[in-house]
Write an enzyme that holds these catalytic residues in place. Sequence first.
Site, PDB file in Angstrom:
ATOM      1  N   GLY A  31       0.834  -1.199   0.000  1.00  0.00           N
ATOM      2  CA  GLY A  31       0.000   0.000   0.000  1.00  0.00           C
ATOM      3  C   GLY A  31       0.867   1.245   0.000  1.00  0.00           C
ATOM      4  O   GLY A  31       1.871   1.312  -0.713  1.00  0.00           O
ATOM      5  N   GLY A  32       0.478   2.234   0.830  1.00  0.00           N
ATOM      6  CA  GLY A  32       1.161   3.521   0.856  1.00  0.00           C
ATOM      7  C   GLY A  32       2.646   3.391   1.145  1.00  0.00           C
ATOM      8  O   GLY A  32       3.485   3.873   0.377  1.00  0.00           O
ATOM      9  N   ASP A  82       0.446  -9.112  -0.426  1.00  0.00           N
ATOM     10  CA  ASP A  82      -0.666  -8.199  -0.120  1.00  0.00           C
ATOM     11  C   ASP A  82      -1.940  -8.860  -0.622  1.00  0.00           C
ATOM     12  O   ASP A  82      -1.937  -9.490  -1.674  1.00  0.00           O
ATOM     13  CB  ASP A  82      -0.469  -6.844  -0.801  1.00  0.00           C
ATOM     14  N   ASN A  92      -3.553   8.535  -5.512  1.00  0.00           N
ATOM     15  CA  ASN A  92      -2.892   9.803  -5.191  1.00  0.00           C
ATOM     16  C   ASN A  92      -1.578   9.609  -4.451  1.00  0.00           C
ATOM     17  O   ASN A  92      -0.813  10.540  -4.274  1.00  0.00           O
ATOM     18  CB  ASN A  92      -3.830  10.722  -4.398  1.00  0.00           C
ATOM     19  N   ALA A 155      -2.682  -7.489  11.806  1.00  0.00           N
ATOM     20  CA  ALA A 155      -1.646  -8.035  10.927  1.00  0.00           C
ATOM     21  C   ALA A 155      -0.256  -7.689  11.454  1.00  0.00           C
ATOM     22  O   ALA A 155       0.666  -8.503  11.402  1.00  0.00           O
ATOM     23  CB  ALA A 155      -1.832  -7.499   9.518  1.00  0.00           C
ATOM     24  N   CYS A 207     -24.121   9.116  27.851  1.00  0.00           N
ATOM     25  CA  CYS A 207     -25.008  10.269  28.032  1.00  0.00           C
ATOM     26  C   CYS A 207     -24.615  11.439  27.133  1.00  0.00           C
ATOM     27  O   CYS A 207     -25.471  12.198  26.695  1.00  0.00           O
ATOM     28  CB  CYS A 207     -25.050  10.697  29.504  1.00  0.00           C
ATOM     29  N   CYS A 485       6.708  -9.780  28.741  1.00  0.00           N
ATOM     30  CA  CYS A 485       5.897  -9.668  27.516  1.00  0.00           C
ATOM     31  C   CYS A 485       5.455 -11.075  27.102  1.00  0.00           C
ATOM     32  O   CYS A 485       6.289 -11.952  26.904  1.00  0.00           O
ATOM     33  CB  CYS A 485       6.714  -9.021  26.397  1.00  0.00           C
TER      34      CYS A 485
HETATM   35 ZN   LIG Z   1       7.534  -8.208  23.567  1.00  0.00          ZN
END
Ligand SMILES: [Zn+2]
Length: 655
Positions: A31-32, A82, A92, A155, A207, A485
Amino acid sequence: MQRRDRYIVQSLGASLTKRVKDARVLVVGAGGIGCELLKNLVCCGFGIGYIQKMTTGAQDGADAGSVPGTLLGRTPGIVIVDLDTIDLSNLNRQFLFRKQHIKKSKAFVAKETASQFNPSVNIDAQHGSIFDSTYNVEFFEGFDLVFNALDNLAARRHVNRMCLAANVPLIESGTTGFNGQVQAISKNITECYDCNPKPVQKSFPICTIRSTPSQPIHCIVWAKSYLFPELFGTSEDDAPDMSVTEGDNAEEVAKLKEEAQALKKIRSLMGTSDFAQAVFDKVFHDDIERLRTMSEMWQSRKPPESLKFGDVRGDEDLVKHGQALCMQDQTTWELEENLAVFCYSLDTLSSRVQAGEPVIEFDKDDKDTLDFVASAANLRSHIFGIPSHSEWEVKQMAGNIIPAIATSNALTASLSVMQAFKIMRSQAQKTEAYGRPTANNALPTTTLTTNADPALGGSKMVFLNSKSTERMITTQNLAVPSVDCPVCSPIYAKLRISPGVSHTLQELVNELQQCFGYDEFSITTDAGIVYDPDLEDNLEKSLEDLAIKVDSNGFITVRDDSDKPKVDLVLSTIAHDELQGLLHVSPSDIDLPPKPIQAKAPEEPQPSNGVEVPTREKRKREAEDDVESASKRTKANVNGEAVIIEDDGAILLDD
Ligand SMILES: [Zn+2]
């Protein structure tokens, strides 16, 4: 030597140039950023190497022959994946595409166009989803480097994990409007994409949306996430951008629920000529009048002014008028015009429901749904004295669209390639010193940056802030992996299974106990926990039934539940024909270290699109870094060619 090659060698030095030519890199996304990246890689000579086949016994050398061969079984080249096709709105900025390419595969056209820049390049274009099981861990292992040029979180996270499992460095990049970010990720060396939690989507108090809107976005969210689903889709309870918060009045929330029930009754009029008027008078008159009775709400705010269908409409045929108006998406419609578009869109959406579409979801690219949301939001804005917007502007806000800027993409892609040079230079040095890296990073690189041997060749986190008045490009040192992690702290290995052979969970449990001496442990798949010391019901079930399949591309997490736990083990399932029906963990002799106990303080969250804008304190720190790095700039002599290697990523020719 061609002129282009000569310039590359002068800039990069002979050793890095050879490495770049012989490289096999993966670009995820055309893509871009992907288009810019592919162009840069092709022009810098990535993947154009001609290497003597190892089997011929000929000497290895860049100019030894013109026969394309393989280096240790890998063909140099650029693989681009892709799954998208080209849309008019891409043209563009995704400059590898032209009007005649609309509806064609992005990957194929990108290859076709980019190949013309350097006919010697080997590009393999693949039109497919990176989540597909074709792109398994073994596929990722075939690359020296992976570039992410993606536009979505799911992704990005997937590729991050695959690269960790395959132990291949990843260069992650993203842009948001004028901002961009590039980050190098490598197992056990740097933090990964998931080391920092990503924030959830911004949510508005219910609200504010339902009773006291004060900005255009509040009216758009009301039309998109409340009114539209009530009429054509699922219930508002599913809307992610509206929630009951502490500040919400419980009594008011209950009333709002009643109101929604009444709207459901109006749904039964769908398809009749009374439908549009019934919806209009309900939401723009009755509900507003009820709101006006809650005087305490309007003590410090201007109360809304209700509208009656009969008072707003003129003499024209509303549906026909609306159909003509909604072509003018850059004009801000008047009150009557909004009513006409409202009636026209209700008419088309009702026809779709009656033609058998059971649920219609809002999609900014589905013009019928956008017509409805734009007109309904503007009618509500009128009632609350909020400025109206053109349909085009509503589309940007409703789709959370931040415009993609061609120059931000171009700059970010070029910064990615700069980081790639640093990593490849360090890979070349390491390979010379230790041979090719093995799984789980057996190389002594667990600590970041020493002055003598900076990790990943001194690669940095790079930020682009094109609107900054101070510095457009700033850098920050790469952070070490977060010890807890869940994505990068485990050890990754493979579970090899013969396709077509049915294995039980018991066989997997036995294999794990035998390889790693587990006492108490649990096994979690994408479907949830399938085994732990108290859950033995699944032992006789086949792995297939527990969503452990060779073609699933999923991961299996093995967690040690003993008193002195080892680090988690994550297995990816790989098909193997040569095991005669056996199931096998490879490598089976991994030494699982004890799990670190220390917990890390939560990091600053990053925006969900992967772009982080440096804060003022950070910039200050970076400025200090720059002073230090300037003093560290070294004049290196790479194979007889003088180059200045700057710490901030620029490689300049020294004349
Ligand atoms: Zn990590």
